[in-house]
Design a protein around this motif. Sequence first.
Motif, PDB file in Angstrom:
ATOM      1  N   GLY A 120      16.543  36.589 -13.985  1.00  0.00           N
ATOM      2  CA  GLY A 120      16.597  35.357 -14.762  1.00  0.00           C
ATOM      3  C   GLY A 120      16.480  34.180 -13.819  1.00  0.00           C
ATOM      4  N   CYS A 121      16.136  33.013 -14.357  1.00  0.00           N
ATOM      5  CA  CYS A 121      15.925  31.855 -13.493  1.00  0.00           C
ATOM      6  C   CYS A 121      16.139  30.565 -14.267  1.00  0.00           C
ATOM      7  CB  CYS A 121      14.499  31.889 -12.918  1.00  0.00           C
ATOM      8  SG  CYS A 121      14.138  30.616 -11.685  1.00  0.00           S
ATOM      9  N   ALA A 122      16.756  29.603 -13.588  1.00  0.00           N
ATOM     10  CA  ALA A 122      16.855  28.249 -14.133  1.00  0.00           C
ATOM     11  C   ALA A 122      15.447  27.641 -14.205  1.00  0.00           C
ATOM     12  CB  ALA A 122      17.754  27.414 -13.237  1.00  0.00           C
ATOM     13  N   SER A 300      25.724  23.820 -20.978  1.00  0.00           N
ATOM     14  CA  SER A 300      25.987  23.537 -19.575  1.00  0.00           C
ATOM     15  C   SER A 300      25.357  24.622 -18.719  1.00  0.00           C
ATOM     16  CB  SER A 300      27.488  23.435 -19.310  1.00  0.00           C
ATOM     17  OG  SER A 300      28.159  24.604 -19.732  1.00  0.00           O
ATOM     18  N   ARG A 301      25.131  24.303 -17.448  1.00  0.00           N
ATOM     19  CA  ARG A 301      24.426  25.234 -16.572  1.00  0.00           C
ATOM     20  C   ARG A 301      25.197  26.538 -16.445  1.00  0.00           C
ATOM     21  NH1 ARG A 301      20.281  22.064 -14.013  1.00  0.00           N
ATOM     22  NH2 ARG A 301      20.715  19.865 -14.423  1.00  0.00           N
ATOM     23  N   GLY A 302      24.444  27.621 -16.550  1.00  0.00           N
ATOM     24  CA  GLY A 302      25.024  28.952 -16.594  1.00  0.00           C
ATOM     25  C   GLY A 302      24.760  29.647 -17.906  1.00  0.00           C
ATOM     26  N   ILE A 303      24.361  28.882 -18.932  1.00  0.00           N
ATOM     27  CA  ILE A 303      24.029  29.492 -20.219  1.00  0.00           C
ATOM     28  C   ILE A 303      22.900  30.506 -20.056  1.00  0.00           C
ATOM     29  CG2 ILE A 303      22.787  28.965 -22.355  1.00  0.00           C
ATOM     30  CD1 ILE A 303      24.632  26.710 -22.843  1.00  0.00           C
ATOM     31  N   GLY A 304      21.940  30.202 -19.156  1.00  0.00           N
ATOM     32  CA  GLY A 304      20.833  31.127 -18.943  1.00  0.00           C
ATOM     33  C   GLY A 304      21.307  32.468 -18.424  1.00  0.00           C
ATOM     34  N   LEU A 305      22.323  32.475 -17.554  1.00  0.00           N
ATOM     35  CA  LEU A 305      22.877  33.734 -17.071  1.00  0.00           C
ATOM     36  C   LEU A 305      23.585  34.466 -18.203  1.00  0.00           C
ATOM     37  CD1 LEU A 305      24.602  34.420 -13.710  1.00  0.00           C
ATOM     38  CD2 LEU A 305      25.638  35.259 -15.813  1.00  0.00           C
ATOM     39  N   LEU A 306      24.347  33.753 -19.026  1.00  0.00           N
ATOM     40  CA  LEU A 306      24.984  34.379 -20.182  1.00  0.00           C
ATOM     41  C   LEU A 306      23.934  34.979 -21.110  1.00  0.00           C
ATOM     42  CD1 LEU A 306      27.667  31.646 -21.013  1.00  0.00           C
ATOM     43  CD2 LEU A 306      28.047  33.842 -19.844  1.00  0.00           C
ATOM     44  N   ASP A 307      22.835  34.271 -21.301  1.00  0.00           N
ATOM     45  CA  ASP A 307      21.751  34.763 -22.147  1.00  0.00           C
ATOM     46  C   ASP A 307      21.141  36.031 -21.542  1.00  0.00           C
ATOM     47  OD1 ASP A 307      20.022  33.595 -24.572  1.00  0.00           O
ATOM     48  OD2 ASP A 307      18.648  34.553 -23.158  1.00  0.00           O
ATOM     49  N   LEU A 308      21.029  36.072 -20.210  1.00  0.00           N
ATOM     50  CA  LEU A 308      20.515  37.260 -19.521  1.00  0.00           C
ATOM     51  C   LEU A 308      21.447  38.443 -19.733  1.00  0.00           C
ATOM     52  CD1 LEU A 308      18.447  38.414 -17.362  1.00  0.00           C
ATOM     53  CD2 LEU A 308      20.166  37.798 -15.669  1.00  0.00           C
ATOM     54  N   PRO A 316      14.421  39.866 -25.098  1.00  0.00           N
ATOM     55  CA  PRO A 316      14.509  39.598 -23.659  1.00  0.00           C
ATOM     56  C   PRO A 316      15.211  38.269 -23.382  1.00  0.00           C
ATOM     57  CG  PRO A 316      12.276  40.249 -24.290  1.00  0.00           C
ATOM     58  CD  PRO A 316      13.040  39.998 -25.553  1.00  0.00           C
ATOM     59  N   SER A 317      15.577  38.086 -22.127  1.00  0.00           N
ATOM     60  CA  SER A 317      16.223  36.843 -21.698  1.00  0.00           C
ATOM     61  C   SER A 317      15.336  35.647 -22.001  1.00  0.00           C
ATOM     62  CB  SER A 317      16.523  36.898 -20.195  1.00  0.00           C
ATOM     63  OG  SER A 317      16.895  35.637 -19.715  1.00  0.00           O
ATOM     64  N   ARG A 318      15.938  34.590 -22.502  1.00  0.00           N
ATOM     65  CA  ARG A 318      15.184  33.368 -22.786  1.00  0.00           C
ATOM     66  C   ARG A 318      14.916  32.551 -21.527  1.00  0.00           C
ATOM     67  NH1 ARG A 318      18.952  33.604 -27.220  1.00  0.00           N
ATOM     68  NH2 ARG A 318      17.906  33.753 -29.255  1.00  0.00           N
ATOM     69  N   ALA A 319      15.623  32.843 -20.444  1.00  0.00           N
ATOM     70  CA  ALA A 319      15.357  32.208 -19.153  1.00  0.00           C
ATOM     71  C   ALA A 319      14.995  33.310 -18.163  1.00  0.00           C
ATOM     72  CB  ALA A 319      16.572  31.414 -18.676  1.00  0.00           C
ATOM     73  N   GLY A 320      13.993  34.088 -18.543  1.00  0.00           N
ATOM     74  CA  GLY A 320      13.656  35.291 -17.810  1.00  0.00           C
ATOM     75  C   GLY A 320      12.670  35.078 -16.682  1.00  0.00           C
ATOM     76  N   ALA A 350       2.946  34.082 -19.993  1.00  0.00           N
ATOM     77  CA  ALA A 350       4.304  34.401 -20.445  1.00  0.00           C
ATOM     78  C   ALA A 350       4.380  34.121 -21.938  1.00  0.00           C
ATOM     79  CB  ALA A 350       5.338  33.562 -19.710  1.00  0.00           C
ATOM     80  N   GLN A 351       5.102  34.957 -22.632  1.00  0.00           N
ATOM     81  CA  GLN A 351       5.364  34.694 -24.040  1.00  0.00           C
ATOM     82  C   GLN A 351       6.357  33.549 -24.178  1.00  0.00           C
ATOM     83  OE1 GLN A 351       3.911  36.241 -26.728  1.00  0.00           O
ATOM     84  NE2 GLN A 351       2.626  37.326 -25.241  1.00  0.00           N
ATOM     85  N   ARG A 352       6.186  32.717 -25.195  1.00  0.00           N
ATOM     86  CA  ARG A 352       7.237  31.744 -25.479  1.00  0.00           C
ATOM     87  C   ARG A 352       8.529  32.496 -25.749  1.00  0.00           C
ATOM     88  NH1 ARG A 352       5.816  28.399 -30.484  1.00  0.00           N
ATOM     89  NH2 ARG A 352       7.184  26.738 -29.710  1.00  0.00           N
ATOM     90  N   PRO A 353       9.618  32.132 -25.067  1.00  0.00           N
ATOM     91  CA  PRO A 353      10.886  32.831 -25.318  1.00  0.00           C
ATOM     92  C   PRO A 353      11.326  32.673 -26.766  1.00  0.00           C
ATOM     93  CG  PRO A 353      10.985  31.566 -23.286  1.00  0.00           C
ATOM     94  CD  PRO A 353       9.724  31.146 -23.993  1.00  0.00           C
ATOM     95  N   ALA A 354      12.157  33.585 -27.213  1.00  0.00           N
ATOM     96  CA  ALA A 354      12.688  33.490 -28.569  1.00  0.00           C
ATOM     97  C   ALA A 354      13.414  32.162 -28.740  1.00  0.00           C
ATOM     98  CB  ALA A 354      13.640  34.646 -28.849  1.00  0.00           C
ATOM     99  N   PRO A 355      13.252  31.511 -29.893  1.00  0.00           N
ATOM    100  CA  PRO A 355      13.979  30.257 -30.110  1.00  0.00           C
ATOM    101  C   PRO A 355      15.483  30.505 -30.150  1.00  0.00           C
ATOM    102  CG  PRO A 355      12.926  30.991 -32.142  1.00  0.00           C
ATOM    103  CD  PRO A 355      12.427  31.889 -31.052  1.00  0.00           C
ATOM    104  N   VAL A 356      16.248  29.467 -29.849  1.00  0.00           N
ATOM    105  CA  VAL A 356      17.708  29.563 -29.866  1.00  0.00           C
ATOM    106  C   VAL A 356      18.218  28.998 -31.180  1.00  0.00           C
ATOM    107  CG1 VAL A 356      19.858  28.913 -28.720  1.00  0.00           C
ATOM    108  CG2 VAL A 356      17.774  29.257 -27.360  1.00  0.00           C
ATOM    109  N   PRO A 357      18.871  29.796 -32.012  1.00  0.00           N
ATOM    110  CA  PRO A 357      19.475  29.229 -33.228  1.00  0.00           C
ATOM    111  C   PRO A 357      20.512  28.180 -32.848  1.00  0.00           C
ATOM    112  CG  PRO A 357      19.520  31.643 -33.254  1.00  0.00           C
ATOM    113  CD  PRO A 357      19.134  31.234 -31.867  1.00  0.00           C
TER     114      PRO A 357
END
Length: 371
Positions: A120-122, A300-308, A316-320, A350-357
């Motif tokens: 995953g990546c910011a 806040s920063r770190g949500i991408g890791l939680l999503d992973l 798949p991860s939205r910040a993959g 890359a595919q557009r990541p899944a939208p976030v509800p």
Amino acid sequence: MGDPHRVGVVGLGVISRAYLDTLADHPDVSIAAVADLDASRSAAVAATIPGAEAMSVERLLARPDVQTVLNLTIPAAHADISLGAIDAGMNVYVEKPLAVTFSDGRSIIERAASAGVRVGCAPDTVLGTGTQTARAAIDGGLIGRPMSASAVMVTPGHERWHPNPDFYYAPGGGPMLDMGPYYISALIHLLGPVRAVTGAASRLRAERVIGSGPRTGQRIPVGVDTHLTGVLEHANGALSTITTSFDGVKTTAAPIEVHGETGTLAVPDPNYFDGEVRLFALGGTEWRALEPRAGYAEGSRGIGLLDLVRADDQRPSRAGGDVALHVLETMTSLLRSAAEGQRIELTTTAQRPAPVPLTPLEDWKAYAKTR
């Protein structure tokens, strides 16, 4: 519910505090270990996190109980630390950019695939209500078919506030690799992947003066271009223009605007999670603010890791890593285009990541308690 996912943090500089504020007490994860080249800094951070142990990078990468490494080192070290973690069988979530060269970024993704671990990546700011509400508006047809976009980032340079800004002006730095990930990631969420780019770049001065901290007044050399503008050709036919600059003072331009056949969206700064999304519809007389309708609220920063951590084979991860590699190739191709004076077609997509509800703060903060 299961046990929390065990995370080891490598690199405890300025940005680490924002991540730790999100992750240190989250029920989905446990900060097991922290490491930094400055052992005293590691010890000080570990003392603030119950259960965390300060140690060397080598020891952290050898710990069998660490499942994911949060790589917050300077960009020049991203590849080495990420590859070391992958070779140890760990997932990686890395601060942007994925690496400073496209070849290193590709090595990270390919080696992770071979090892059966995730990358995953910011930036994960694009998962907040700002970019995600704009995406929902586009997907919902509020501006008709999107035709073009503009992205603008203008600042006099990070040496004004950062006490050790040297890496911003060394190879692998500059406004495109530093700030470009926010804007290009947002454009990919909004409009989809990029197929080709054309860029031009310049450099205002050969030295910068540090403006804060113990090195105030010290001059540092500039080894990269500090103003870059380019055109992104998206796979869906839309055209984006992007400007990233450490040479300007201020701008009145919207951070991002998206133009469609029946309307225009003003999108907030993708360096932040939230912000007002505004719509001007064809035939209207004024801008209209849209209520948040998607994204992690008060993110806040770190949500991408939680999503992973929560991702699986179905989502798949939205910040993959695939998006991060595509963003990296887009940026490095813009820089190469500027140097060579030619249009460059990209080799990745890359595919557009899944939208976030739309996810309220209390829900994503307490995810493990409610699933």
